[in-house]
Design a protein around this motif. Structure first.
Motif, PDB file in Angstrom:
ATOM      1  N   GLU A  55      42.148  40.384  39.511  1.00 33.41           N
ATOM      2  CA  GLU A  55      42.013  41.727  40.077  1.00 33.41           C
ATOM      3  C   GLU A  55      42.816  42.745  39.281  1.00 33.41           C
ATOM      4  O   GLU A  55      42.373  43.885  39.076  1.00 33.41           O
ATOM      5  N   ALA A  87      37.503  44.049  43.128  1.00 38.14           N
ATOM      6  CA  ALA A  87      37.655  42.995  44.126  1.00 38.14           C
ATOM      7  C   ALA A  87      37.088  41.678  43.598  1.00 38.14           C
ATOM      8  O   ALA A  87      36.062  41.657  42.904  1.00 38.14           O
ATOM      9  N   VAL A  88      37.757  40.570  43.943  1.00 38.74           N
ATOM     10  CA  VAL A  88      37.368  39.238  43.464  1.00 38.74           C
ATOM     11  C   VAL A  88      37.348  38.265  44.637  1.00 38.74           C
ATOM     12  O   VAL A  88      38.277  38.245  45.445  1.00 38.74           O
TER      13      VAL A  88
END
Length: 418
Positions: free
Chosen positions: A94, A100-101
């Motif tokens: 990130e 976002a991950v």
């Protein structure tokens, strides 16, 4: 569908490292289907061939910088990795990509959260989410500021993201106790079915191969059947009459996927134990997908983990209407069907009856009037199809419990079915 604040599906990029451990192309295709099921728009897939995972970021920094530039240029909302990420890896990726991950497990949990309908299903999903989140509290990074923001943040467990470990552990304990009570009730029902001589056939198999469609077609169960992964999470039981006159309990179970994380198996173990307690398993696969062997293997492996490897298994090759010929040999342990059209149902039921240990036999009996009480015994444990009054006694066509065979053997005129 999962939507952003602009009322559009989230745009995602799928990322995977190819270490040769598994078929990357097949796994990414499945991840794409999972993402679509969650309501995302897959814009691109990125891979990197490596000897081993990069400890800090799974793939190399250069490839991640390429991904970050692509995401910026194409307004990507989310990166989804085809591996289970550690908290540190999520934080590192990130920070590098400024996006976002989530990982494969978080994606599956999001779908579970959408699909859970019953109280037990919701409890199982929340338990799985909390077990996943607990070791990640310290490393969730920017995820903590994205509550309800899209894929991977939905469901009963999302409100726990900002709570401390102690509260989550208390909640996990409470959920385990509730599920244990539900499992106990389910176990009592299974024991009662066994005591009452109810034979159970469990439908198991990969998700989206047509298990619910098959249950509906055979029993009019009315179970949700969609062309999506994990359309149903909760087991459904319906009565089914076999050609030999026996009635069995047909049970649908949650679908499986490759590399299903262990804690997800644990969370849904009480549901899957319906299969572990069955007398026969239908291992359903989609022969039109070209991956029938893999689907069968995934199911067999999980059944072994549940201790169900000794239960007889009938391989059911579904969706035969979509192929010109069966890719696997057809024998007594294999049935070729189409749950959509009904093709092959008769053969499937015949093979099912043959695979199950006989509990009853269908006989024609001439029972003397002095032994009329035998008819009542037969009716209590079996079924009488017809009665005709003859000069020497009552001519009965009946399904007789094997425990009564020694009593009725001398009155049997001939055996119709075994």
């Amino acid at each position: 569908m999962i939507e952003t604040t602009e009322n559009k599906p989230q745009r995602v990029v799928l990322i995977a490292a190819d270490t040769g451990e598994f078929d990357l192309e097949v796994s990414l295709a499945e991840l794409e289907e999972l993402a679509a099921t969650a309501g995302a728009e897959v814009v691109a897939k990125m891979t990197q061939k490596r000897a081993a995972f990069e400890a800090a970021t799974v793939i190399g920094k250069g490839r991640l910088e390429e991904a970050a530039a692509f995401c910026k240029d194409h307004q990507i909302d989310l990166l989804i990795f085809d591996h289970e990420l550690s908290p540190a890896q999520v934080r590192n990726i990130e920070q590098l990509c400024d996006i976002a991950v989530i990982d494969r497990t978080a994606l599956i949990l999001d779908i579970f959260a959408q699909r859970a309908v019953t109280a037990e299903g919701k409890l199982q999903v929340e338990l799985a989410q909390l077990r996943y989140q607990l070791p990640r509290l310290a490393g969730l990074g920017s995820v903590l500021s994205r509550l309800g923001g899209g894929i991977g943040t939905r469901g009963p467990g999302e409100s726990q993201l900002e709570t401390d470990r102690r509260h989550i552990r208390r909640r996990i304990t409470a959920l385990q106790e509730q599920l244990a009570e539900l499992e106990k009730r389910r176990g009592l029902l299974r024991s009662r079915r066994k005591k009452d001589g109810v034979t159970t056939v469990a439908i198991v198999g990969y998700t989206n191969v047509g298990k619910s469609t098959l249950l509906n077609a055979l029993t009019d169960a009315g179970v949700l059947a969609e062309n999506k992964l994990f359309a149903t999470l909760d087991p459904t039981s319906r009565a089914l009459t076999l050609p030999d006159g026996r009635t069995v309990m047909l049970v649908d179970t949650v679908g499986l996927v490759r590399r299903l994380p262990h804690h997800l198996v644990e969370a849904f173990k009480s549901t899957l134990e319906e299969a572990a307690g069955a007398d026969l398993l239908w291992n359903v696969c989609d022969i039109s997908s070209g991956e029938a062997d893999e689907q069968i293997a995934v199911t067999k492996k999980l059944m072994q983990e549940l201790g169900a490897q000794e239960i007889p298994m009938l391989t059911v090759l579904n969706k035969c209407d979509l192929v010109s010929e069966a890719p696997l040999p057809i024998n007594d342990q294999t049935a070729l069907i189409s749950a959509r059209t009904g093709f092959g149902f008769d053969a499937l039921l015949q093979k099912t009856a043959k695979a199950l240990a006989p509990t009853h036999k269908r006989l024609t009996l001439l029972i003397p009037y002095s032994k009329t009480g035998l008819i009542n015994e037969i009716m209590q444990e079996g079924k009488v199809f017809s009665q005709a009054y003859e000069a020497d006694g009552t001519l009965v066509d009946a399904l007789v419990d094997c425990k009564l065979l020694h009593k009725v053997a001398e009155y049997a005129q001939h055996q119709q079915h075994t």
